[in-house]
Write an enzyme that holds these catalytic residues in place. Structure first.
Site, PDB file in Angstrom:
ATOM      1  N   LEU D 227       0.810  -1.218   0.000  1.00  0.00           N
ATOM      2  CA  LEU D 227       0.000   0.000   0.000  1.00  0.00           C
ATOM      3  C   LEU D 227       0.849   1.278   0.000  1.00  0.00           C
ATOM      4  CD1 LEU D 227      -2.949   1.088   0.259  1.00  0.00           C
ATOM      5  CD2 LEU D 227      -2.537   1.206   2.722  1.00  0.00           C
ATOM      6  N   ASP D 228       0.585   2.168  -0.952  1.00  0.00           N
ATOM      7  CA  ASP D 228       1.236   3.492  -1.022  1.00  0.00           C
ATOM      8  C   ASP D 228       2.757   3.410  -1.093  1.00  0.00           C
ATOM      9  OD1 ASP D 228      -1.302   4.574  -0.821  1.00  0.00           O
ATOM     10  OD2 ASP D 228      -1.198   4.777   1.356  1.00  0.00           O
ATOM     11  N   ALA D 229       3.260   2.295  -1.579  1.00  0.00           N
ATOM     12  CA  ALA D 229       4.711   2.115  -1.611  1.00  0.00           C
ATOM     13  C   ALA D 229       5.253   1.942  -3.019  1.00  0.00           C
ATOM     14  CB  ALA D 229       5.097   0.903  -0.751  1.00  0.00           C
TER      15      ALA D 229
END
Lengths: 284, 284, 284, 284
Positions: D227-229
């Protein structure tokens, strides 16, 4: 509960803040916001003040009248008072570009601002479908050399009919008439597609390209009779390089224009601007 | 003429602004600046106020005492009062990097700030010549695992000897001891070379490079016991691209660090900061 | 190992990139960097290329001569070739402001740049101590109406004596003579304290204040005979508000000036600029 | 005339640039743009190259096949080739926020981008009228805990039916399934409303408010399983102060989100991105 906003400017003298805050307090108001500025060079005092009156027998009209007599006149203030329950009415002037229009209408749709848009006026029919989609009446008022007077009359009639408080030129590619400027002093917001005072007038992106600047900008200002010389409300900039063509500058500039114009509109709606000596005080 | 500065924060209640401004007015003061903020979520009121007292028989100590009794106590305020004729004393802590040091000392030299720098403390001897050029006493206090207590004692002795008001860690590559933090609460300014809270701790440019961010930053904050977690005073950023190596990030970052740190120092010297709930109020 | 840098611009025609890269490859070079730009409006091709030659029997002078004959002449290129082992010599011109000087010298001291500063020339004696601290010879060459010719002669003699490659005007408050501009075409870097082309000439912060701009800037450019109209190398800006006095603008501007000037110097030292048609190509 | 774009990355070795440019030249192409980058730490070479083939008997498919055999295989390149006459197909995923959607669709309407939007997919019916106004088919695919598999199947079916090339999550408030991520590697663009890696996950504006940051940001990145990486394509920031409530941050953030997302989409459409090692190379 009544929420009241006061904007003041006057010659700077001792005791103004205490007098005003005291007057409000003694009238039953609680000050919830105060911001003030002194232009020390010219000795001018500016203040923006929000106050809440809880009492059920608070009489706004009486308070306003008394404030004028007891405070405003005493200090020879230019002052304005607003109640928070009034929704200002904004007219949009557009031509053919739609990026600012979409930005404004999508915010309007999302109720970002406390404003009503009773009408859009344009010298071209092109953007009528956009207005239609957002359910806002669109008035096509063509402007040619020969019909200027007629167009102006029609525009003014519309502004009056809809009780318009202020006007936004959302890339309106015409000069607004002196008469309208006089009717709406510091109430017409324009977006100029350059970092003013650089590149006044037509085709600023072409001029910016020619000069080889490394940063371009956009400027939102109140319209005065002198072209692009009115009080600046907001500006912003973005980096460009030698790789950007004029077309690229125009594209990048559009993003600036819409954001800067919308920020200026927000400041105006929230009554955070005072104009003095062709400059703006922008309260926080 | 006496110029007085008051910083206040307390529970938000009705009438504070009027009471305070009225009190000052009745004491013979003219308010020349007022800025206020209400944290409505937590119901906290903050105010920064500058006032001028012209009367020759104005008694500052008496005014301060009375203000405390009549206003401060009544509203259970946390408040501070300063006179403009006092010059705060700042200690600089440095290690080996000199970019922040040069930036600070060249401003000091140009009298940009109302501050005195009685000494520079360092865990290394390297920057002594710089201090010498600017004629500031340089104290080399080595810090090793074994000498931590001793070093701390020496640092504290120096801070006391020179009546230091606040400390600036200008890329001081050591953690300041809890005891010093306790002695200087919200009075130790650090510069962290990242856009906090991203990249807490050591080698933030390496982490930024690894993550592939397109913007790097620097953050100046008050030091608290938790590493890089104190109240943020100022931040700024700059663009980077895939073409920048870690070395480039470090170089670009240095420019950010020195500007951001100097801005934070200026805000602190001008007493424009209030800390509450691990956040800062930064007055205009 | 030889590292060679080539800057090229010429009329854009088919096959230039392939021809040049092929020529280098066949001469035993490995291209480690190539950046190119086509000004399609004017049909001009620009290229910056770095190449490594590993062979021990690589003959730089021969390569350079042959490149000129076989490639440069063929395409009627304006081209320059540099080896990475040469350190350019930069002269600093200053007057009384020291913020840019400190910024440059502290970078110089930290060996941020591949440059040598053999001398500082000033029309005032004030900054001699700063030069002294950094161990750089300081030449006080006063400039008055009557001594202009004499001063120019002395400046030129110094520039020649020290084999100066380029000049940096670090807030030098004098106009450099035409003769020196002719001797150093696109080799004199100035910092102007405004966002050019806004506020050309003297006292730009005063003009910015008067116009009420919300953003101020600084511009570094090559000096040409027309004042503040030379090719722009780098610009940057910072926000200001109505609360900032002229003195505040000057203070905030100083931070811009030093950073923008130092960035421009870095670009020039790394030979990342080509000037064409009074604009710069800035390679990445 | 054929315009061809090539994206390459491979192990960095000597002569690649000369070989590739020479190959194109010998195949009758004129290189009109070349940008290259070497990740020297990891020894990876990246190149983006545009070439024009004027000859009427140029055979694109043959050229592509031969390039693969003679160049791609030799250097073990990961490479992609595109012709300029293909218009990529983009699917929009939305939930209830419309600011990014309006921004994208008004650009689409103004033909800013070379892209086709055959459909909008949403887990809510709310934005159907917006899609309708822009005449784009709107597919309401509800996603609940129990219907995840079914929804995924329906989404994939739609993506296949419309030959979608890449997906834009325009504030789509759902996590895209692993299967879709696998089908569209580095082809799903998300906008996260924080300056990543700060404030990963839900409610980043709340976290930013709590931490008291002075700058907020938005980040557009390719979606990966973590996530969000994923690889960051573009970021931007804006200043905030203690006066801004969480609601203000959200409002200011919206402006960032839409601009940052649209910039990332533009970069992707113009094929200016290469992903390697969870980072992006962004060509100029």
């Amino acid at each position: 509960m009544h929420k009241i906003l006061i904007l003041i400017h006057c010659k700077d003298t001792s005791g103004i803040i205490a007098t005003v805050t005291n007057y409000i307090y003694n009238s039953g108001g609680n000050i919830v916001y105060i911001d003030q500025h002194v232009d020390s060079e010219n000795g001018i005092f500016f203040m923006r003040l929000e106050s809440v009156f809880d009492s059920s027998d608070f009489n706004y009209d009486l308070f306003k009248t008394n404030f004028g007599t007891e405070i405003g006149d005493t200090y020879q203030m230019k002052w304005k008072m607003y109640t928070s329950d009034y929704t200002p009415k904004m007219a949009l002037f557009v031509s053919k570009y739609d990026h600012c229009l979409y930005d404004i209408l999508s915010r309007y749709n999302a109720r970002e601002w406390n404003v009503e848009i009773p009408l859009i006026i344009s010298n071209h029919p092109d953007l009528e479908p956009v207005a239609h989609n957002f359910k806002i009446p669109y008035h096509h008022v063509p402007v040619t050399k020969d019909t200027k007077k007629e167009a102006e009359a029609k525009q003014i009639a519309l502004l009056k009919e809809f009780n318009i408080d202020f006007i936004v030129l959302a890339r309106y590619m015409q000069i607004v008439s002196e008469k309208i400027i006089t009717l709406y002093p510091n109430k017409i917001i324009n977006i100029h597609h350059s970092f003013l005072p650089a590149f006044v007038g037509a085709k600023p992106y072409h001029s910016a390209f020619k000069r080889g600047v490394k940063i371009i900008g956009a400027t939102s200002h109140y319209v005065t009779e002198e072209l692009d010389a009115g009080p600046i409300i907001e500006q912003d900039v973005t980096r460009v390089t030698h790789t950007h063509s004029i077309k690229d500058l125009i594209m990048k500039g559009k993003d600036l224009e819409k954001i800067v114009l919308s920020r200026a509109i927000k400041l105006h709606i929230e009554r955070k601007t005072i104009v003095h000596d062709n400059k703006t005080i922008i309260f926080s």
